[in-house]
Every structure is written in C-alpha cells, then in structure tokens.
Scaffold this active site. Structure first.
Site, short mmCIF file in Angstrom:
data_model
loop_
_atom_site.label_atom_id
_atom_site.label_comp_id
_atom_site.label_asym_id
_atom_site.label_seq_id
_atom_site.Cartn_x
_atom_site.Cartn_y
_atom_site.Cartn_z
N ASN A 50 0.85 -1.18 0.00
CA ASN A 50 0.00 0.00 0.00
C ASN A 50 0.89 1.24 0.00
OD1 ASN A 50 -2.53 1.49 0.37
ND2 ASN A 50 -1.76 1.93 2.42
N ASP A 81 -1.80 0.93 8.56
CA ASP A 81 -0.56 1.68 8.30
C ASP A 81 0.58 1.28 9.24
OD1 ASP A 81 -1.85 3.11 6.26
OD2 ASP A 81 -2.50 4.68 7.64
N GLU A 92 4.60 9.09 -5.87
CA GLU A 92 4.04 7.81 -5.46
C GLU A 92 4.20 6.68 -6.47
OE1 GLU A 92 0.65 9.53 -2.38
OE2 GLU A 92 0.00 8.69 -4.29
N HIS A 123 0.96 5.20 1.25
CA HIS A 123 0.31 6.13 2.17
C HIS A 123 0.94 7.51 1.96
CE1 HIS A 123 -1.89 7.35 5.76
NE2 HIS A 123 -0.81 8.02 6.10
#
Length: 191
Positions: free
Chosen positions: A106, A149, A178, A108
């Site tokens: 993922n 997270d 990203e 963040h």
C-alpha cells in the site's frame, strides 16, 4: 509477479504499475482488479485493459467474513501472487491478509509512522501535515498487516513542505512521487 489490484476510485497506482509492466520497467503481469465502488473509473480501466475485474463491496455482500472470502476467491482465481492497494479505502479481512501475507503493498501519503492510522487517508493526511507544521512530508510504501498503516516500510519518498503550501500544492508534490516509489518497492519485494 502476477499483480492484482484493489481500488476504490481512479486506480492511479494500478495504471502506473501496468504501464511499467508493459514497458519492461517492472517484471510483472497485471492480472486483475476489484473495486468496492461500482462507479470506480478503475473498474472501467480494468475492463478496457482486459484484466479480470469485479465489483466486491459491503453493499453487495454485507457480511464482512463473506466479503473477505469473496475477495480471496477472486484473487486466487485470477492467479495473482502479489496484491497492490491502489487507493483502496477499506480494511482487508484476515483471509486475504493470511493468504497474501508479506505480498500486500500500500502507498500512504505521509512519512509513516507520522500521520497514519484509522481515519488518516487522502486530504486528511495532508491537512494534518500542514496543521502540525511539519517541514517535510512524502509518501510511504509498506507491507499491509492487520494494523492500519503499521506494516514494515519498503520505501519512502521525501518532499519539503514549503512556506505558503496549500493542501493542493503539497498533495500534488507528494502524489508526483508515489508511482515510482511503488515501482521501487515492488522491485525490492521481487528481490
């Protein structure tokens, strides 16, 4: 890598990764995308790209355990061995996390562990960075674990928080890092 994606909206990370696979910048094959949002542009992109796709949401499958099982079945049927969360706004269940342990990534929009956890996503993160007076922000790609997270960090990008930054200007600078950060993290995971 056989890559599957979960996305809630546009799926920009999925698109960036698929492009990198097509160009040979990442040794991988996108195989599937599921969304919890029936109107997600990511679903249309998946259809147009020839990926296996599905709308899997609590609106269609209200029981959390049944939804977890449906997502896992979809991922296993696709042949995926790595799962990328591309702006996916829901928690994963224990079945998916167990089957794909160490292979769910993922991104963040902060330098975790700062500004992470329940309720910290999207614009809320950038607002928190600005409110805290941080001089630096960035993005973090991490392995997904049961805690939100909290998984091991694979890669981070750093950007300055500039005087006069707005939510939009900071967000744009972080988001610009990203896609390549996710590619770096996937290459690390591959090795």
């Amino acid at each position: 890598m056989k890559l599957a994606f979960l996305a809630s909206h546009g799926g920009s990370a999925a698109r960036h990764i698929a492009s990198a696979c097509a160009s040979g910048a990442l040794n991988g094959v996108p195989v599937a995308l599921a969304s919890n949002n029936s109107r997600s542009p990511a679903l249309l992109w998946a259809q147009e790209s020839g990926l296996k796709w599905a709308h899997l949401s609590s609106a269609r499958t209200p029981d959390a355990d049944a939804l977890d099982a449906a997502i896992l079945d979809f991922l296993l049927e696709s042949g995926a061995d790595t799962l990328v969360l591309s702006g996916y706004m829901r928690e994963l269940g224990p079945r998916v996390l167990g089957q794909f342990a160490g292979r769910v990534v993922n991104v963040h929009p902060s330098l975790l562990p700062r500004h992470g956890g329940r309720g910290m996503y999207g614009d809320r993160v950038h607002e928190a960075v600005l409110a805290a007076g941080d001089t630096e922000s960035g993005a973090t790609v991490h392995l997904v674990t049961q805690g939100i997270d909290e998984g091991p960090i694979l890669a981070q990008s750093r950007v300055p928080v500039l005087p006069g930054d707005t939510l939009e200007s900071l967000k744009a600078r972080v988001q610009a890092t990203e896609g390549d950060l996710m590619l770096e993290a996937l290459r690390t995971l591959q090795e």
